[in-house]
Design a protein around this motif. Structure first.
Motif, mmCIF file in Angstrom:
data_model
loop_
_atom_site.group_PDB
_atom_site.id
_atom_site.type_symbol
_atom_site.label_atom_id
_atom_site.label_comp_id
_atom_site.label_asym_id
_atom_site.label_seq_id
_atom_site.Cartn_x
_atom_site.Cartn_y
_atom_site.Cartn_z
ATOM 1 N N SER A 161 -9.173 48.404 123.100
ATOM 2 C CA SER A 161 -8.858 47.853 121.784
ATOM 3 C C SER A 161 -10.163 47.449 121.119
ATOM 4 N N GLN A 162 -10.406 47.958 119.912
ATOM 5 C CA GLN A 162 -11.645 47.684 119.191
ATOM 6 C C GLN A 162 -11.340 46.861 117.938
ATOM 7 N N SER A 163 -12.000 45.732 117.803
ATOM 8 C CA SER A 163 -11.952 44.948 116.581
ATOM 9 C C SER A 163 -13.296 45.108 115.892
ATOM 10 N N LEU A 164 -13.315 45.778 114.735
ATOM 11 C CA LEU A 164 -14.557 46.254 114.137
ATOM 12 C C LEU A 164 -14.853 45.619 112.773
ATOM 13 N N ASP A 165 -14.526 44.356 112.612
ATOM 14 C CA ASP A 165 -14.749 43.692 111.325
ATOM 15 C C ASP A 165 -16.223 43.741 110.915
ATOM 16 N N ALA A 166 -17.119 43.499 111.879
ATOM 17 C CA ALA A 166 -18.551 43.492 111.553
ATOM 18 C C ALA A 166 -19.033 44.888 111.181
ATOM 19 N N SER A 167 -18.655 45.888 111.959
ATOM 20 C CA SER A 167 -19.066 47.259 111.657
ATOM 21 C C SER A 167 -18.510 47.727 110.325
ATOM 22 N N GLN A 168 -17.274 47.350 110.019
ATOM 23 C CA GLN A 168 -16.678 47.741 108.747
ATOM 24 C C GLN A 168 -17.440 47.107 107.580
ATOM 25 N N ALA A 169 -17.786 45.819 107.711
ATOM 26 C CA ALA A 169 -18.527 45.139 106.650
ATOM 27 C C ALA A 169 -19.908 45.739 106.452
ATOM 28 N N LEU A 170 -20.495 46.275 107.516
ATOM 29 C CA LEU A 170 -21.826 46.886 107.440
ATOM 30 C C LEU A 170 -21.768 48.365 107.063
ATOM 31 N N GLY A 171 -20.572 48.897 106.862
ATOM 32 C CA GLY A 171 -20.424 50.297 106.495
ATOM 33 C C GLY A 171 -20.434 51.245 107.672
ATOM 34 N N GLY A 172 -20.327 50.704 108.882
ATOM 35 C CA GLY A 172 -20.367 51.550 110.062
ATOM 36 C C GLY A 172 -19.013 51.917 110.617
ATOM 37 N N ALA A 173 -17.930 51.487 109.974
ATOM 38 C CA ALA A 173 -16.575 51.819 110.418
ATOM 39 C C ALA A 173 -15.657 51.840 109.212
ATOM 40 N N ASP A 174 -14.694 52.761 109.206
ATOM 41 C CA ASP A 174 -13.685 52.811 108.148
ATOM 42 C C ASP A 174 -12.568 51.811 108.395
ATOM 43 N N ASN A 175 -12.261 51.575 109.667
ATOM 44 C CA ASN A 175 -11.130 50.730 110.030
ATOM 45 C C ASN A 175 -11.589 49.384 110.571
ATOM 46 N N ALA A 176 -10.759 48.373 110.400
ATOM 47 C CA ALA A 176 -11.048 47.063 110.980
ATOM 48 C C ALA A 176 -10.689 47.013 112.458
ATOM 49 N N SER A 177 -9.866 47.943 112.912
ATOM 50 C CA SER A 177 -9.500 47.996 114.324
ATOM 51 C C SER A 177 -9.158 49.430 114.709
ATOM 52 N N ASN A 178 -9.433 49.764 115.952
ATOM 53 C CA ASN A 178 -9.150 51.098 116.496
ATOM 54 C C ASN A 178 -8.595 50.969 117.904
ATOM 55 N N GLU A 179 -7.942 52.036 118.345
ATOM 56 C CA GLU A 179 -7.509 52.175 119.735
ATOM 57 C C GLU A 179 -8.168 53.427 120.314
ATOM 58 N N LEU A 180 -8.613 53.338 121.567
ATOM 59 C CA LEU A 180 -9.223 54.481 122.240
ATOM 60 C C LEU A 180 -8.694 54.551 123.662
ATOM 61 N N TRP A 181 -8.346 55.758 124.088
ATOM 62 C CA TRP A 181 -7.849 55.997 125.439
ATOM 63 C C TRP A 181 -8.742 57.026 126.120
ATOM 64 N N SER A 182 -8.944 56.855 127.416
ATOM 65 C CA SER A 182 -9.745 57.802 128.185
ATOM 66 C C SER A 182 -9.066 58.056 129.536
ATOM 67 N N PHE A 183 -8.776 59.331 129.798
ATOM 68 C CA PHE A 183 -8.171 59.740 131.075
ATOM 69 C C PHE A 183 -9.127 60.676 131.797
ATOM 70 N N ASN A 184 -9.287 60.473 133.088
ATOM 71 C CA ASN A 184 -10.178 61.325 133.881
ATOM 72 C C ASN A 184 -9.558 61.527 135.260
ATOM 73 N N SER A 185 -9.483 62.779 135.702
ATOM 74 C CA SER A 185 -8.954 63.054 137.041
ATOM 75 C C SER A 185 -9.724 64.209 137.657
ATOM 76 N N SER A 186 -9.784 64.234 138.984
ATOM 77 C CA SER A 186 -10.503 65.304 139.684
ATOM 78 C C SER A 186 -10.055 65.373 141.126
#
Length: 438
Positions: A312-337
């Motif tokens: 879970s990403q809370s990106l208020d600072a990045s958004q204010a600095l122009g480094g993010a479009d959204n104030a929050s994002n979700e990211l998932w990562s799956f890895n198997s071998s």
């Protein structure tokens, strides 16, 4: 590629003798490589116990300098389509030879109940020295009623580098990858986001060789320390307070050949983007689940691993600095071998990874805005002296690896992934790697 053929012929012509472990642990323990590893860095139950106990198990009183070691890595990288402008500064657009790494390390006992794995690396692509993985440990044992407890403290520079299993990000497959091939724009914080730019410590315990728990705290280093130790502080975040890390795992042996482990881990960090404090901090909460199964036979070894991380990403600072479009994002990562090793000499591993989440073109820098990437990786390894080392220097343990990565999706697209017509499969990579240890 003739360089690799020459190395293979030289290796094949050397006489062999009784098995030993790789340096510098070999000089401390006298154990065979197969006691700790199927193929490096995949740990066996004995290898996990050796790490848990702080790298201190020893059969002799050899001087401390014998716990120094080194390795060299040379590589060849070919991508399905050339990379305009070059794969990296001073490299061509395709078919690149490189010295991936030259590392010096200390591994083993420092004092009673204290041991370490310390690594410094020259990066042949970036052309700079930096500290690498560091894990300094104190470990001891106690009895609580009828229960056995191994407990300790780890001081390290990468959340998860101290982990005992190959199902969490730091030691997960693929164990090596090319720095001269395109890589996905996105990753979770636990997948190396604080590696070598932070320092911290954790306390841990293993009860009855089954129940493992660990809690730690991390903080990014000063900008000057990062410049000195990690190469450059440019673009790195700064901590806004300490970042807690946690790890819990249950493992069990079935008979003499089977071992299973199921665990969870997590990391929370508030970070000033690119070190800029003017708009406050972003925050990241990573939660992971992982599992590993091992079968260790006399000639056949199998290791299966899987992990899932949600961020879970809370990106208020990045958004204010122009480094993010959204104030929050979700990211998932799956890895198997799954890895199969035959006769402690030949290994074949196949893996799949899938990354997906919210679209944010400003934050990820992808044309589509999506971070979604799907990769299939197959790797073969030949470790000719893992079972029978050369007689005049039994700690010489080279590894020849051949890896192929296929991308079904890259940075959110299967076609036109970079805005100039490049498809995901154009980033498919053939990677040859020779690792030589001393």
């Amino acid at each position: 590629m003739s360089i690799f053929l020459v190395l293979v012929l030289l290796i094949a012509s050397v006489p062999v003798d009784r098995a030993r472990a790789i340096p510098p642990f070999a000089r401390q323990t006298g154990e065979p490589c197969s006691a700790c590893h199927t193929v490096y860095p995949q740990l066996t139950p004995f290898g996990r116990q050796f790490k848990l106990n702080g790298y201190t198990e020893s059969t002799d009183s050899s001087p401390i300098y014998e716990r120094l070691g080194a390795w060299l890595q040379g590589s060849f990288t070919h991508t399905a389509r050339a990379q305009p402008g070059g794969a990296a500064p001073d490299f061509g657009d395709n078919d690149n030879f490189a010295m991936n790494q030259a590392s010096l390390f200390y591994g083993g006992k420092l004092a009673d109940k204290i041991g370490a794995f310390l690594q410094g690396t020259y990066d042949g692509v970036e052309k700079q020295w930096a500290w690498d993985n560091m894990d300094l440990r104190f470990a001891d044992e106690a009895t609580i009623g009828s229960h056995d407890l191994t407990y300790g403290v780890s001081l390290n520079n990468n959340p998860g580098v101290q982990d005992l299993w190959n199902s969490t990000p730091v030691w997960a497959f693929p164990f090596d990858s090319s720095a001269l091939a395109p890589g996905p724009a996105a990753s979770t914080l636990m997948e190396g986001g604080l590696g070598q730019i932070a320092g911290g410590g954790s306390v841990y315990g293993m009860l009855d060789e089954s129940y493992y728990g660990e809690i730690g705290l991390y903080h990014t280093l000063s900008r000057g320390a990062i410049d000195t130790l990690a190469g450059s502080a440019d673009g790195t975040p700064r901590s806004d307070g300490v970042a807690p890390y946690w790890r819990f795992d249950w493992q069990k042996d079935f008979g003499t050949n089977n071992n299973i482990a199921v665990g969870t881990s997590g990391l929370y960090a508030a970070l000033y983007p690119d070190g800029d404090k003017s708009q406050g901090s972003d925050s990241f909460t990573d939660l992971g689940l992982d599992a590993q199964y091992q079968y260790l036979g006399s000639q056949n070894n199998v290791t299966a691993r899987a992990s899932l991380i949600h961020e879970s990403q809370s990106l208020d600072a990045s958004q204010a600095l122009g480094g993010a479009d959204n104030a929050s994002n979700e990211l998932w990562s799956f890895n198997s071998s799954v890895s199969y090793t035959y006769d402690q000499t030949w290994s074949l591993t196949g893996g799949v990874s899938h990354l997906w989440g919210s679209s944010d073109a400003a934050y990820y820098g992808t044309p589509s805005g999506s971070p979604d990437t799907t990769a299939f990786t197959v790797q073969g390894d030949w470790v000719p002296f893992n079972k029978a080392p050369i007689s005049f220097y039994p700690w010489f343990n080279p590894r020849l690896s051949l890896q192929y990565v296929h991308y079904a999706q890259f940075d959110g697209s299967s076609s036109n992934v970079d805005g100039s017509g490049r498809s995901a499969s154009d980033n498919d990579t053939l990677f040859m790697l020779m690792t030589v240890t001393f």
